[in-house]
Design a protein around this motif. Sequence first.
Motif, PDB file in Angstrom:
ATOM      1  N   LEU A  45       0.836  -1.206   0.000  1.00  0.00           N
ATOM      2  CA  LEU A  45       0.000   0.000   0.000  1.00  0.00           C
ATOM      3  C   LEU A  45       0.869   1.253   0.000  1.00  0.00           C
ATOM      4  CD1 LEU A  45      -2.861  -0.972   2.477  1.00  0.00           C
ATOM      5  CD2 LEU A  45      -3.032  -0.668   0.004  1.00  0.00           C
ATOM      6  N   GLY A  46       1.979   1.217   0.749  1.00  0.00           N
ATOM      7  CA  GLY A  46       2.896   2.352   0.745  1.00  0.00           C
ATOM      8  C   GLY A  46       3.520   2.573  -0.614  1.00  0.00           C
ATOM      9  N   GLY A  47       3.850   1.475  -1.301  1.00  0.00           N
ATOM     10  CA  GLY A  47       4.366   1.606  -2.651  1.00  0.00           C
ATOM     11  C   GLY A  47       3.339   2.204  -3.591  1.00  0.00           C
ATOM     12  N   GLY A  48       2.076   1.800  -3.407  1.00  0.00           N
ATOM     13  CA  GLY A  48       1.009   2.371  -4.214  1.00  0.00           C
ATOM     14  C   GLY A  48       0.820   3.848  -3.971  1.00  0.00           C
ATOM     15  N   LEU A  49       0.857   4.243  -2.693  1.00  0.00           N
ATOM     16  CA  LEU A  49       0.733   5.661  -2.371  1.00  0.00           C
ATOM     17  C   LEU A  49       1.903   6.457  -2.924  1.00  0.00           C
ATOM     18  CD1 LEU A  49      -0.584   5.583   1.312  1.00  0.00           C
ATOM     19  CD2 LEU A  49      -1.714   6.661  -0.642  1.00  0.00           C
ATOM     20  N   ALA A  50       3.112   5.912  -2.787  1.00  0.00           N
ATOM     21  CA  ALA A  50       4.292   6.608  -3.299  1.00  0.00           C
ATOM     22  C   ALA A  50       4.152   6.841  -4.808  1.00  0.00           C
ATOM     23  CB  ALA A  50       5.554   5.802  -2.992  1.00  0.00           C
ATOM     24  N   SER A  51       3.652   5.843  -5.524  1.00  0.00           N
ATOM     25  CA  SER A  51       3.473   5.972  -6.962  1.00  0.00           C
ATOM     26  C   SER A  51       2.405   7.013  -7.290  1.00  0.00           C
ATOM     27  CB  SER A  51       3.070   4.614  -7.559  1.00  0.00           C
ATOM     28  OG  SER A  51       2.800   4.716  -8.940  1.00  0.00           O
ATOM     29  N   ARG A  55       3.219  10.522  -9.236  1.00  0.00           N
ATOM     30  CA  ARG A  55       2.640  10.743 -10.563  1.00  0.00           C
ATOM     31  C   ARG A  55       1.697  11.939 -10.616  1.00  0.00           C
ATOM     32  NH1 ARG A  55      -0.785   6.962 -11.822  1.00  0.00           N
ATOM     33  NH2 ARG A  55      -0.589   5.611 -10.004  1.00  0.00           N
ATOM     34  N   HIS A  56       1.045  12.242  -9.506  1.00  0.00           N
ATOM     35  CA  HIS A  56      -0.032  13.232  -9.548  1.00  0.00           C
ATOM     36  C   HIS A  56       0.260  14.530  -8.787  1.00  0.00           C
ATOM     37  CE1 HIS A  56      -2.694  10.425 -11.584  1.00  0.00           C
ATOM     38  NE2 HIS A  56      -2.310   9.494 -10.728  1.00  0.00           N
ATOM     39  N   LEU A  57       1.405  14.621  -8.132  1.00  0.00           N
ATOM     40  CA  LEU A  57       1.795  15.865  -7.462  1.00  0.00           C
ATOM     41  C   LEU A  57       3.038  16.414  -8.143  1.00  0.00           C
ATOM     42  CD1 LEU A  57       1.273  15.080  -3.653  1.00  0.00           C
ATOM     43  CD2 LEU A  57      -0.193  16.420  -5.167  1.00  0.00           C
ATOM     44  N   ASP A  58       2.930  17.586  -8.719  1.00  0.00           N
ATOM     45  CA  ASP A  58       4.051  18.192  -9.427  1.00  0.00           C
ATOM     46  C   ASP A  58       5.240  18.392  -8.492  1.00  0.00           C
ATOM     47  OD1 ASP A  58       2.573  18.290 -11.736  1.00  0.00           O
ATOM     48  OD2 ASP A  58       1.941  20.385 -11.458  1.00  0.00           O
ATOM     49  N   GLY A  59       6.411  17.965  -8.951  1.00  0.00           N
ATOM     50  CA  GLY A  59       7.636  18.213  -8.206  1.00  0.00           C
ATOM     51  C   GLY A  59       7.870  17.298  -7.029  1.00  0.00           C
ATOM     52  N   VAL A  60       6.981  16.304  -6.806  1.00  0.00           N
ATOM     53  CA  VAL A  60       7.139  15.397  -5.670  1.00  0.00           C
ATOM     54  C   VAL A  60       7.604  14.030  -6.168  1.00  0.00           C
ATOM     55  CG1 VAL A  60       5.904  14.094  -3.885  1.00  0.00           C
ATOM     56  CG2 VAL A  60       5.481  16.537  -4.162  1.00  0.00           C
ATOM     57  N   ASN A  61       8.670  13.526  -5.569  1.00  0.00           N
ATOM     58  CA  ASN A  61       9.159  12.180  -5.836  1.00  0.00           C
ATOM     59  C   ASN A  61       9.121  11.428  -4.507  1.00  0.00           C
ATOM     60  OD1 ASN A  61      10.337   9.918  -7.036  1.00  0.00           O
ATOM     61  ND2 ASN A  61      12.406  10.639  -6.563  1.00  0.00           N
ATOM     62  N   MET A  62       8.114  10.582  -4.340  1.00  0.00           N
ATOM     63  CA  MET A  62       7.928   9.864  -3.082  1.00  0.00           C
ATOM     64  C   MET A  62       8.485   8.454  -3.202  1.00  0.00           C
ATOM     65  SD  MET A  62       6.608  10.078   0.055  1.00  0.00           S
ATOM     66  CE  MET A  62       5.352  11.380   0.030  1.00  0.00           C
ATOM     67  N   LYS A  63       9.251   8.025  -2.204  1.00  0.00           N
ATOM     68  CA  LYS A  63       9.834   6.696  -2.170  1.00  0.00           C
ATOM     69  C   LYS A  63       9.251   5.923  -0.986  1.00  0.00           C
ATOM     70  CE  LYS A  63      12.861   7.477  -5.493  1.00  0.00           C
ATOM     71  NZ  LYS A  63      12.787   6.785  -6.805  1.00  0.00           N
ATOM     72  N   ALA A  64       8.909   4.662  -1.202  1.00  0.00           N
ATOM     73  CA  ALA A  64       8.476   3.786  -0.114  1.00  0.00           C
ATOM     74  C   ALA A  64       9.681   3.039   0.429  1.00  0.00           C
ATOM     75  CB  ALA A  64       7.431   2.791  -0.614  1.00  0.00           C
ATOM     76  N   GLU A  65       9.810   2.990   1.765  1.00  0.00           N
ATOM     77  CA  GLU A  65      10.930   2.282   2.372  1.00  0.00           C
ATOM     78  C   GLU A  65      10.430   1.203   3.312  1.00  0.00           C
ATOM     79  OE1 GLU A  65      13.239   4.648   5.141  1.00  0.00           O
ATOM     80  OE2 GLU A  65      11.693   6.188   5.112  1.00  0.00           O
ATOM     81  N   THR A  66      11.109   0.070   3.311  1.00  0.00           N
ATOM     82  CA  THR A  66      10.779  -1.007   4.233  1.00  0.00           C
ATOM     83  C   THR A  66      11.292  -0.663   5.624  1.00  0.00           C
ATOM     84  OG1 THR A  66      12.817  -2.196   3.708  1.00  0.00           O
ATOM     85  CG2 THR A  66      10.851  -2.746   2.423  1.00  0.00           C
ATOM     86  N   THR A  67      10.523  -1.021   6.643  1.00  0.00           N
ATOM     87  CA  THR A  67      10.911  -0.784   8.036  1.00  0.00           C
ATOM     88  C   THR A  67      10.429  -1.941   8.886  1.00  0.00           C
ATOM     89  OG1 THR A  67       8.865   0.308   8.778  1.00  0.00           O
ATOM     90  CG2 THR A  67      10.509   1.699   7.674  1.00  0.00           C
ATOM     91  N   ALA A  68      10.718  -1.868  10.176  1.00  0.00           N
ATOM     92  CA  ALA A  68      10.218  -2.882  11.107  1.00  0.00           C
ATOM     93  C   ALA A  68       8.742  -2.696  11.412  1.00  0.00           C
ATOM     94  CB  ALA A  68      11.021  -2.841  12.405  1.00  0.00           C
ATOM     95  N   ASP A 268      -2.213  18.436   0.002  1.00  0.00           N
ATOM     96  CA  ASP A 268      -2.048  17.765  -1.284  1.00  0.00           C
ATOM     97  C   ASP A 268      -1.925  16.251  -1.131  1.00  0.00           C
ATOM     98  OD1 ASP A 268      -2.222  20.084  -2.780  1.00  0.00           O
ATOM     99  OD2 ASP A 268      -0.053  20.412  -2.837  1.00  0.00           O
ATOM    100  N   LEU A 269      -1.194  15.814  -0.119  1.00  0.00           N
ATOM    101  CA  LEU A 269      -1.065  14.375   0.112  1.00  0.00           C
ATOM    102  C   LEU A 269      -2.417  13.754   0.418  1.00  0.00           C
ATOM    103  CD1 LEU A 269       2.169  14.279   2.327  1.00  0.00           C
ATOM    104  CD2 LEU A 269       1.995  13.661  -0.083  1.00  0.00           C
ATOM    105  N   THR A 270      -3.183  14.416   1.285  1.00  0.00           N
ATOM    106  CA  THR A 270      -4.496  13.890   1.670  1.00  0.00           C
ATOM    107  C   THR A 270      -5.455  13.880   0.487  1.00  0.00           C
ATOM    108  OG1 THR A 270      -4.137  14.819   3.882  1.00  0.00           O
ATOM    109  CG2 THR A 270      -6.372  14.117   3.335  1.00  0.00           C
ATOM    110  N   ARG A 271      -5.523  15.000  -0.212  1.00  0.00           N
ATOM    111  CA  ARG A 271      -6.427  15.115  -1.363  1.00  0.00           C
ATOM    112  C   ARG A 271      -6.127  14.054  -2.418  1.00  0.00           C
ATOM    113  NH1 ARG A 271      -5.440  17.097  -6.117  1.00  0.00           N
ATOM    114  NH2 ARG A 271      -3.522  18.130  -5.403  1.00  0.00           N
TER     115      ARG A 271
END
Length: 330
Positions: A45-51, A55-68, A268-271
Amino acid sequence: MARRGVARVAGAGLVLAIAVAGCGGEGHQTLSIATGNTNGLYYPLGGGLASIWSRHLDGVNMKAETTAGSVTNLIQVAKGESEVGFTQADALAAALAGTGRFPEPMPLMSIGKLYPNVVHLVTVRSTGIESVHDLRGRRVSVGPPGSGNAVTAWNVLESMGIGESDFTVRQLNYAQMSNGLKDGTLDAGFIAGGVGMPAVVEIGVSRDMVLVPFTEDEIATIVRAEPAYSGFIMPPGVYRGVDEPVLTPTLWNLLVVSRSMDESLAYDLTRTMLERRGDLENISGVASFITPVSARDVGDFPIHPGARRYYDEVLGDEVPGDEVPGPGAR
């Protein structure tokens, strides 16, 4: 003691993120969302949100990271090492209060409620374990250090009067837990996640799996000790071998950000998450829980002003209904 070690948040491979204070500025932004391990639902789901955000926010490059998991995520977001993080409600309550694994209150806010986490107490039929009290004297995994899974497991166990000295504690991730149940080196394990957890599905495919039920009285005891919890009836047919409804505890997951996040970025993230939620449903059916009404209903947790502005725009004064965590909720 096994459960009281302070979560380590440093590690190789973490995505370097810009300071939260600069997130609202112009230009390209590399941000990160802290998820969980690859066998759970936070990660896809985090990978989906990052994508979606990339893709839909100008100038934003979101990366999903694995954690505990939740505990690590909350600390990373509070320290500015990640901009967004998944968490369970019980871990967030402890972080805001500065209790449990958190030495001081964390400056965090939610941008939305997501989907219910169901407590899967998993074993195999050959162990003879039929109730949570049968865990005494057994080898039981509570989840890895730094995970919300471990927080939930201990909340459930302690509310039942079961402590560290009552069984052999294992702190395994989902893959290790699954392997332990398969090869007989583990008797039971807690997996907290959405309905249809891949790690639970995998166990049921290769072994005679049992999803240990809780009684009505046990659920009431857990809720008295931990009000964030409720009861959930797992419907039959979700997992191989689980042919009857199973009553078990549940609680909600949320997305969190730093209190200092720029209001426009939080908006913007929420919308974008809510407008593109159909994309998330293609990843997992649990995303069907993510609606504007449900997402805004974070209860007593603080909601970021940017997220609140979005919800106010689309919902106005609409009051959240008494939403239940899916079919069979109690």
